[in-house]
Design a protein around this motif. Structure first.
Motif, PDB file in Angstrom:
ATOM      1  N   UNK A 433      47.862  71.227  40.971  1.00 39.44           N
ATOM      2  CA  UNK A 433      48.849  72.323  40.557  1.00 39.44           C
ATOM      3  C   UNK A 433      48.327  73.656  39.905  1.00 39.44           C
ATOM      4  N   UNK A 434      47.072  73.158  39.236  1.00 38.06           N
ATOM      5  CA  UNK A 434      45.987  74.427  38.778  1.00 38.06           C
ATOM      6  C   UNK A 434      45.458  74.936  39.964  1.00 38.06           C
ATOM      7  N   UNK A 435      45.059  74.223  41.047  1.00 41.12           N
ATOM      8  CA  UNK A 435      44.331  74.911  41.956  1.00 41.12           C
ATOM      9  C   UNK A 435      45.316  75.784  42.837  1.00 41.12           C
ATOM     10  N   UNK A 442      44.939  84.298  43.229  1.00 39.03           N
ATOM     11  CA  UNK A 442      43.751  85.146  44.118  1.00 39.03           C
ATOM     12  C   UNK A 442      44.296  85.807  45.261  1.00 39.03           C
ATOM     13  N   UNK A 443      45.184  85.207  45.734  1.00 37.99           N
ATOM     14  CA  UNK A 443      46.024  86.195  46.922  1.00 37.99           C
ATOM     15  C   UNK A 443      46.850  87.329  46.410  1.00 37.99           C
ATOM     16  N   UNK A 484      42.910  81.263  53.848  1.00 39.96           N
ATOM     17  CA  UNK A 484      41.668  80.150  53.784  1.00 39.96           C
ATOM     18  C   UNK A 484      40.521  80.968  53.035  1.00 39.96           C
ATOM     19  N   UNK A 485      40.304  82.101  53.168  1.00 38.81           N
ATOM     20  CA  UNK A 485      39.112  82.546  52.292  1.00 38.81           C
ATOM     21  C   UNK A 485      39.194  82.194  50.933  1.00 38.81           C
ATOM     22  N   UNK A 486      40.417  82.540  50.271  1.00 40.13           N
ATOM     23  CA  UNK A 486      40.593  82.376  48.950  1.00 40.13           C
ATOM     24  C   UNK A 486      40.320  80.911  48.487  1.00 40.13           C
ATOM     25  N   UNK A 487      40.942  79.985  49.459  1.00 35.77           N
ATOM     26  CA  UNK A 487      40.784  78.423  49.141  1.00 35.77           C
ATOM     27  C   UNK A 487      39.119  78.156  49.126  1.00 35.77           C
ATOM     28  N   UNK A 488      38.630  78.671  50.247  1.00 34.01           N
ATOM     29  CA  UNK A 488      37.222  78.279  50.455  1.00 34.01           C
ATOM     30  C   UNK A 488      36.514  78.542  49.148  1.00 34.01           C
ATOM     31  N   UNK A 489      36.897  79.718  48.416  1.00 34.13           N
ATOM     32  CA  UNK A 489      36.108  80.180  47.480  1.00 34.13           C
ATOM     33  C   UNK A 489      36.477  79.517  46.229  1.00 34.13           C
ATOM     34  N   UNK A 490      37.599  79.128  46.076  1.00 37.14           N
ATOM     35  CA  UNK A 490      38.318  78.448  44.874  1.00 37.14           C
ATOM     36  C   UNK A 490      37.689  76.847  44.831  1.00 37.14           C
ATOM     37  N   UNK A 491      37.583  76.571  46.166  1.00 35.47           N
ATOM     38  CA  UNK A 491      36.934  74.940  46.059  1.00 35.47           C
ATOM     39  C   UNK A 491      35.530  74.874  45.937  1.00 35.47           C
ATOM     40  N   UNK A 492      34.793  76.002  46.589  1.00 37.51           N
ATOM     41  CA  UNK A 492      33.404  76.154  46.096  1.00 37.51           C
ATOM     42  C   UNK A 492      33.077  76.125  44.758  1.00 37.51           C
ATOM     43  N   UNK A 493      33.997  77.071  44.049  1.00 39.05           N
ATOM     44  CA  UNK A 493      33.752  77.105  42.598  1.00 39.05           C
ATOM     45  C   UNK A 493      34.111  75.986  41.536  1.00 39.05           C
ATOM     46  N   UNK A 494      34.811  75.111  42.123  1.00 33.44           N
ATOM     47  CA  UNK A 494      35.405  73.837  41.288  1.00 33.44           C
ATOM     48  C   UNK A 494      34.524  72.972  41.012  1.00 33.44           C
TER      49      UNK A 494
END
Lengths: 494, 494
Positions: A433-435, A442-443, A484-494
């Motif tokens: 949910x937070x993600x 982000x978008x 896709x880009x925002x997701x990659x960035x969020x997953x990387x930083x998590x």
């Protein structure tokens, strides 16, 4: 008052044909330029609360200002605070359609600036509204009972909120006339937990007890549609406890996931009782002008009233909410007034319709004009293509989501809304949910697109609705790339 | 979709900046020409009921039609059915003002076509509305409690009907929270027999018993204003019989005769009780921006809410009804909804105003834009002159009536409404009513002017309201000539 020739425009008259012509031509260019540049604005306004107070004086000017200075302020102070619903990158909530035809109709209506209170106050306004709503009823293949020739008919309300309020009121008064006003506290209404919040608001306004509002739980396995069995059970239980079921609001295209309540099955159940059956198709009604989507209205024969917002997905600038009822007298009995100062021979002779008696407000604009212009300037085939194109684009977006295993599609797409979410690697629901909330932020804060969210079965879900008139395939593709880009960035930083 | 170069306009796109520009320029000319020729139309439409059905096809076209053919139909089929509220010869009801500034604002608002549901859905729409209603509150010298800086504030409703409905609702819920919902049947509301019919309608909607609606009788000797004594008596009597007084609607400028209820004296009476005090100045509020008319609002300090229609006599195209309240939380408690799909950080953080919680509809247009433009493009002094000019013209008309001994002025003129009637030689009241009704029909069916009527103390009265932006002295003089001629003809034939 005279017109200043020196061009500073400070002697604008209250009304004058040539001054109107000159200044309105300027405004046309402002609006056309707005559409030319619409993709250059952040879709969601990025201002902070209170931004405008700092930019605008504390009081109205004593002396006139020039149109030039107002237009400058619109560009520099107002537009930064506008969220651009007409942007092709607006995918939030449901769309609010503007179109060239709809805009021309709004212009003309604002230009004539007349009141359609009673028939006599502008016969064309009342008569065109009756005719155009008959046109639209026929396009939707609504039963003949909804046409103006019989005891029913259509009326343009401002919003779906007002539509459900006036029919709830008609239904309340109809039953209270039979069983007495003291029974108000026993009246029970039904909807689902997906029914639009305007239904709860309408209930509150007309005095239905909150504890008598049954928002029946929907299930994932039913695609969040109202289950006829749960409705039947609830009604039986309420009757057994001495309560009085009297109103059902079903939805074709719910706000969270465009679920379609099974009208036919619901109608069969309530037929045994004296329950007013309202169908809210505010968003999805438009799609039903296409034969391949009309089946979603199957069972509409059982309904007492039906509502669709032409300002959502039918190219008619806000506001234009079409409501049809089978028994207009029920509405009129609840909403009519007959003060001396509005009496006239046509009304007294009962040979005409006075729409003031079908709605809350007394004053009313000439709103049928824009709907008539949309229908004529585009024609039925183009309107059908318009709907189909958006649904095709939504399908393309859905396909893109489905191809990325990091994402999940959480409800079957029926029209032009895709409900999806990013799945975290660890499958923790709270984190999910937070993600997704972070992904939305982000978008949206990029200014490139604007989407909104909902919660289904406890999960925070992203809603991506295609429906703005300017949206093309390239916007869908770019939006997906952004996700896709925002997701990659969020997953990387998590 | 592409644009057809051959000029038949049959490939109108749903939206395109250049097509919008081209077609909207055409529409500007149609509207400017309408104003150029406005005096050539019969003011009151002379069509028969059902006229349009015979002129318009039974169904929407499958293929697009050209703007040219739509515009032809507007000229030949729609305009004959329009009653021209913007005509300088429109003297009926109350005016509905359109102006160049108001029209430009409507154009821009329809062009941007955005929703001001919540702050986030277009921050500028919410913030400009707060600011501009503060401006107007200051012009009217409303108490500071009505400004947005404190716990109160202003909001644009569609009509005075909606304004009184939402405050009645807030008042109902405030008292029922204290004394319990079962007391609904005991709640009593007060107004006068001159209070606008929208008050009775609002009571019906929120469930006030018809028998608990006190429309206190006004008298000729009081100029049809609500008598504080009769209010005090009614309240005492109701309390003695176990009922619960909770709402008073006073009027500044009643519809029939622009009577002004004595706000200060009424306020003093209800202060002893917990009664919500609403002031309806839908028409006459505009005049109170002039210092010499401001005294009609004396006592407004005692009110909980105040309403004025900027679309009536304040040059702001319909709709724009300004409502101020002292306790916005009372409204919000009755009207707020908080569905998941509308949640956002600004709203959840309670740092912003979400106007959806101040009104019935969810969707809302950017209506403050036109009011802002009216205030800026005309400036306060010109707005004051505008009001004064209409009042001066009404006074001229009144003088003309007074000079003709065949006529009687039946109520003191306070603003721009003259109430008068033709007296029959035989002084028979029944015949007088018939005579004046015939006089109204005679002038209205001439197409030269449009007036409406009322009944005061049992007498049929002609209402002549000056308030259309294009009205000049010559229109007043010609109108009076028409009355004189029609009267002579009626009296000769009687």
């Amino acid at each position: 008052m005279f017109y200043s020739e020196n061009g500073n425009g400070l002697n604008l008259m209250t009304m004058d044909a040539e001054q109107l012509r000159e200044n309105a031509h300027k405004m046309v260019d402002v609006i056309a330029d707005y559409y030319k540049n619409i993709e250059s604005f952040p879709v969601l306004s990025q201002v902070e609360p209170g931004y405008l107070q700092k930019l605008i004086p504390d009081s109205a000017p004593v002396q006139p200002e020039s149109l030039q200075s107002v237009l400058q302020d619109i560009e520099t102070k107002i537009l930064p605070g506008v969220t651009h619903w007409q942007s092709p990158n607006f995918f939030a909530y449901f769309p609010i359609n503007g179109s060239i035809a709809g805009f021309l109709g709004e212009m003309l209506s604002a230009g004539i600036n007349m009141m359609g209170i009673s028939w006599i106050t502008s016969p064309a306004a009342t008569e065109l509204e009756m005719i155009v709503l008959d046109w639209l009823a026929n396009l939707l293949k609504l039963p003949n009972d909804f046409l103006s020739k019989g005891p029913g008919g259509g009326v343009i309300q401002g919003t779906a909120s007002e539509a459900v309020l006036v029919v709830l009121l008609a239904a309340r008064d109809r039953i209270l006339r039979e069983i007495g006003k003291d029974a108000l506290g026993k009246l029970v209404v039904y909807g689902s937990d997906q029914t639009h919040s305007c239904f709860e608001k309408a209930c509150q306004i007309v005095g239905i007890r909150p504890e008598n509002l049954r928002l029946l739980r929907t299930e994932t396995c039913n695609e969040y549609a109202l289950s006829p069995e749960s409705l039947a059970d609830a009604i039986s239980h309420d009757i057994a406890t001495g309560l009085i079921p009297f109103f059902l609001c079903a939805t074709v295209g719910t706000t969270s996931s465009t679920a379609v309540d099974p009208l036919h099955a619901l109608g069969k159940i309530i037929k045994r009782y004296r329950i007013w059956f309202h169908v809210d198709a505010a968003y999805a009604g438009s799609a039903c002008i296409c034969p391949e989507y009309r089946h979603h209205l199957n069972g509409i024969e059982e309904a007492d009233s039906f509502n669709m917002n032409c300002h959502k997905w039918f190219l008619t600038n806000f506001d234009c909410s079409a409501l049809w009822i089978k028994d207009r007298n029920a509405l009129i009995q609840s909403l009519s007034t007959n003060p001396e100062y509005l009496k006239n021979k046509a009304s007294q002779g009962r040979t005409v319709i006075d729409y003031k008696d079908w709605e809350i407000p007394l004053g009313r604009r000439f709103r049928s004009l824009k709907l008539w212009m949309v229908l004529r300037l585009y024609g039925v085939e183009k309107l059908q293509s318009y709907i189909r194109n958006h649904i095709k684009l939504a399908q393309q977006f859905e396909d893109l989501v489905a191809q990325d295993t990091r994402f999940e599609i959480v409800a079957t797409r029926t029209f032009s809304l895709v409900c999806f979410r990013l799945l975290p690697p660890n499958k923790n629901e709270e984190y999910a949910n937070k993600l997704n909330s972070d992904l939305l932020d982000a978008v949206n804060s990029s200014g490139k697109i604007f989407i909104s969210h909902t919660v289904l079965s406890g999960n925070y879900i992203l809603r991506f609705v295609v429906g703005a008139p300017l949206t093309e395939e390239r916007h869908i593709v770019a939006a997906w790339k952004l996700f896709q880009e925002a997701s990659s960035s969020l997953l990387e930083n998590s």
